[in-house]
Write a protein that holds these residues in place. Structure first.
Motif, PDB file in Angstrom:
ATOM      1  N   GLY A 122       0.822  -1.201   0.000  1.00  0.00           N
ATOM      2  CA  GLY A 122       0.000   0.000   0.000  1.00  0.00           C
ATOM      3  C   GLY A 122       0.863   1.261   0.000  1.00  0.00           C
ATOM      4  O   GLY A 122       0.596   2.217  -0.726  1.00  0.00           O
ATOM      5  N   ALA A 123       1.908   1.237   0.803  1.00  0.00           N
ATOM      6  CA  ALA A 123       2.773   2.415   0.919  1.00  0.00           C
ATOM      7  C   ALA A 123       3.432   2.747  -0.418  1.00  0.00           C
ATOM      8  O   ALA A 123       3.521   3.919  -0.803  1.00  0.00           O
ATOM      9  N   ASP A 261      -7.050   6.845  -1.601  1.00  0.00           N
ATOM     10  CA  ASP A 261      -6.289   5.698  -1.112  1.00  0.00           C
ATOM     11  C   ASP A 261      -7.284   4.638  -0.655  1.00  0.00           C
ATOM     12  O   ASP A 261      -7.828   4.696   0.443  1.00  0.00           O
ATOM     13  N   LYS A 290      -3.704  -4.521  -0.106  1.00  0.00           N
ATOM     14  CA  LYS A 290      -4.381  -5.449   0.814  1.00  0.00           C
ATOM     15  C   LYS A 290      -5.264  -6.515   0.152  1.00  0.00           C
ATOM     16  O   LYS A 290      -4.825  -7.621  -0.105  1.00  0.00           O
TER      17      LYS A 290
HETATM   18  N1  PMP Z   1      -3.121   3.177   2.981  1.00  0.00           N
HETATM   19  C1  PMP Z   1      -4.077   2.798   3.831  1.00  0.00           C
HETATM   20  C2  PMP Z   1      -5.401   3.500   3.790  1.00  0.00           C
HETATM   21  C3  PMP Z   1      -3.843   1.764   4.739  1.00  0.00           C
HETATM   22  O1  PMP Z   1      -4.804   1.394   5.616  1.00  0.00           O
HETATM   23  C4  PMP Z   1      -2.590   1.107   4.717  1.00  0.00           C
HETATM   24  C5  PMP Z   1      -2.260  -0.053   5.638  1.00  0.00           C
HETATM   25  N2  PMP Z   1      -3.015  -0.207   6.754  1.00  0.00           N
HETATM   26  C6  PMP Z   1      -1.623   1.553   3.810  1.00  0.00           C
HETATM   27  C7  PMP Z   1      -1.928   2.578   2.941  1.00  0.00           C
HETATM   28  C8  PMP Z   1      -0.275   0.914   3.753  1.00  0.00           C
HETATM   29  O2  PMP Z   1      -0.313  -0.332   3.187  1.00  0.00           O
HETATM   30  P1  PMP Z   1       0.914  -1.333   3.365  1.00  0.00           P
HETATM   31  O3  PMP Z   1       0.923  -1.714   4.811  1.00  0.00           O
HETATM   32  O4  PMP Z   1       0.589  -2.459   2.448  1.00  0.00           O
HETATM   33  O5  PMP Z   1       2.134  -0.588   2.971  1.00  0.00           O
END
Ligand code: PMP
Length: 457
Positions: A122-123, A261, A290
């Protein structure tokens, strides 16, 4: 395995975990003083530990599991792909699995989001969205648009760019000297309104505050970055209806891109395939991760429009290229899992059938209103935050050191459910495949755990 062998294996793994692992978002001093719960296998919506105990996976293994674990169709898709190739690169090469996955993703994405840029978390999907938005304006010659607007309490991942647009002080404050400056607008947190107002008389004053940021930085904003409908990591903060639509209007009025996001909210989590659908909003960029692979493998994507994509086109020597890419971007195994998960969502009509489950969970949580230490239950789809309070009348918060949320989760384990809190908010994020009966059981365990854990506090 007999009980003695099982226990011996558990103890060996426990010792080794304590010798070698550093767990994410975990105070390791406390961790090293406690016996770990070690997940060994899973079956459907249950996780099984090394001692053979079974637990409902109440937070979808960190918000990503969709169909349960060990789903034959997804297992087979991964195995089929393993028989072809486990990994090949997208830098300068195409791959069957990534093409088929992108096609499936574009087919369900909100209208206009036809381009898919793969990454692995996600990041990273957020980093990519930020850099794409920035470079898009640079390439168009609108070079003053170098800033972002984001929302207090927002969470977009833990890399430095994502933290810069994040707004959770506890996680982010210490890194401030490393971050680029973002314009943070007040949080739409009605239970604890930062403006001291309340709906509907406030007329959504928090949205007006975002407009003020745009006005003060006219011509400077590249994009607004937002978690649509629900801010997850800050405690399932549900936005007032119409808020997201206002954000779209603000971006349009001020020439900025809208980055939604959907890492947490995507793939049915809020009751529709994507949260933006509920406000009829079309983002310019959308991040997903996710649930994309059904919660099987790390895969993320940043989706965007042909308009943004077109800004980057030019002859080789123009250097308009998007110079960004991760080694495992579009990994074929992960893409095969994602394509299989999306196909299952379609076949089983997962999203269409969600409303009965959402309603069953809502009903099962109604008795929370009678618990003296529950301040508010916030639910959007199968995304729930139960805010614990020291005093319901004054909404006074529990002291951080008391770890009220954590205590509830420890109680829940005894009763057969895995939960993970966000501070004083108990989170429920069940796999979308959890049956109504299992959801009711999960709710009952949660409420009993809240009662037991908060009674002595
Ligand atoms: N964006 C949102 C809205 C999230 O909830 C999260 C993870 N909880 C992330 C980005 C980051 O995702 P990741 O842990 O896969 O890097």
């Amino acid at each position: 395995m007999d009980d003695t062998a099982r226990l011996e294996r558990h103890r060996r793994l426990w010792k080794s975990d304590h010798a070698h692992l550093w767990h994410p978002f975990t105070q390791m001093q406390g961790w090293l003083e406690e016996e770990p719960l070690i997940v060994d296998e899973a079956e459907g919506v249950y996780l099984v530990d090394t001692l053979g105990n079974r637990y409902l996976d109440g937070v979808s293994s960190l918000w990503c599991n969709v169909h349960g674990h060990r789903v034959p169709e997804i297992d087979e898709a991964i195995q089929r792909q393993l028989g072809k190739v486990a990994h090949s690169t997208l830098l300068g090469l195409a791959s069957t699995a990534s093409i088929e996955c992108a096609e499936a993703l574009a087919a369900i994405a909100p209208p206009g989001l036809t381009r898919v840029f793969f990454s692995d978390a996600g990041a990273t999907a957020v980093e990519i969205a930020l850099k794409m938005a920035f470079q898009h304006h640079q390439l168009r010659g609108d070079t003053g648009r170098t800033e972002f607007v984001s929302i207090r309490g927002g969470y977009h991942g833990d890399t430095v760019g994502a933290v810069s647009v994040g707004g959770i002080d506890l996680f982010h404050r210490i890194f401030e000297p490393l971050l680029f400056e973002a314009n943070h607008a007040p949080q739409p947190y009605c239970y604890r309104c930062p403006l001291g107002k309340s709906l509907p008389s406030c007329g959504m004053a928090c949205a007006d505050e975002v407009e003020k940021v745009f006005a003060a930085r006219e011509g400077r904003i590249a994009a607004l970055v937002i978690e649509p409908l629900v801010q997850g990591a800050d405690g399932m903060i549900v936005q007032p209806p119409g808020y997201l639509r206002r954000m779209r209007e603000l971006c349009d009025r001020h020439g900025a891109l809208l980055v939604c996001d959907e890492v947490a909210t995507g793939f049915g989590r809020t009751g529709t395939m994507f949260a933006v659908e509920q406000e009829g909003v079309r983002p310019d960029l959308m991040t997903v991760a996710k649930g994309l692979t059904g919660g099987y493998l790390p895969l993320a994507a940043t989706l965007t429009t042909e308009a943004v994509f077109a800004s980057f086109l030019g002859p080789f020597e123009s250097k308009r290229t998007f110079f960004h890419g991760h080694t495992y971007a579009g990994n074929p195994l992960a893409c095969a899992a994602a394509a299989a998960s999306l196909e299952l969502m379609r076949e089983r009509r997962i999203v269409e059938r969600l409303s009965a489950r959402i309603e069953a969970l809502r009903r099962a949580l109604l008795p929370a209103e009678r618990l003296v230490h529950v301040g508010e239950v916030r639910q959007r789809g199968l995304m729930v935050g139960i805010e614990l309070v020291k005093d319901r009348a004054t909404r006074a918060e529990y002291d951080y050191a008391l770890r009220a949320g954590h205590r509830v989760c420890l109680e829940a384990r005894k009763l057969g459910a895995i939960l993970r809190p966000l501070g004083n908010v108990v989170v429920l994020m069940p796999p979308l495949a959890m049956s109504e009966g299992e959801l009711e059981q999960l709710a009952a365990i949660t409420l009993a755990s809240i009662e037991a854990a908060t009674a002595p506090l």
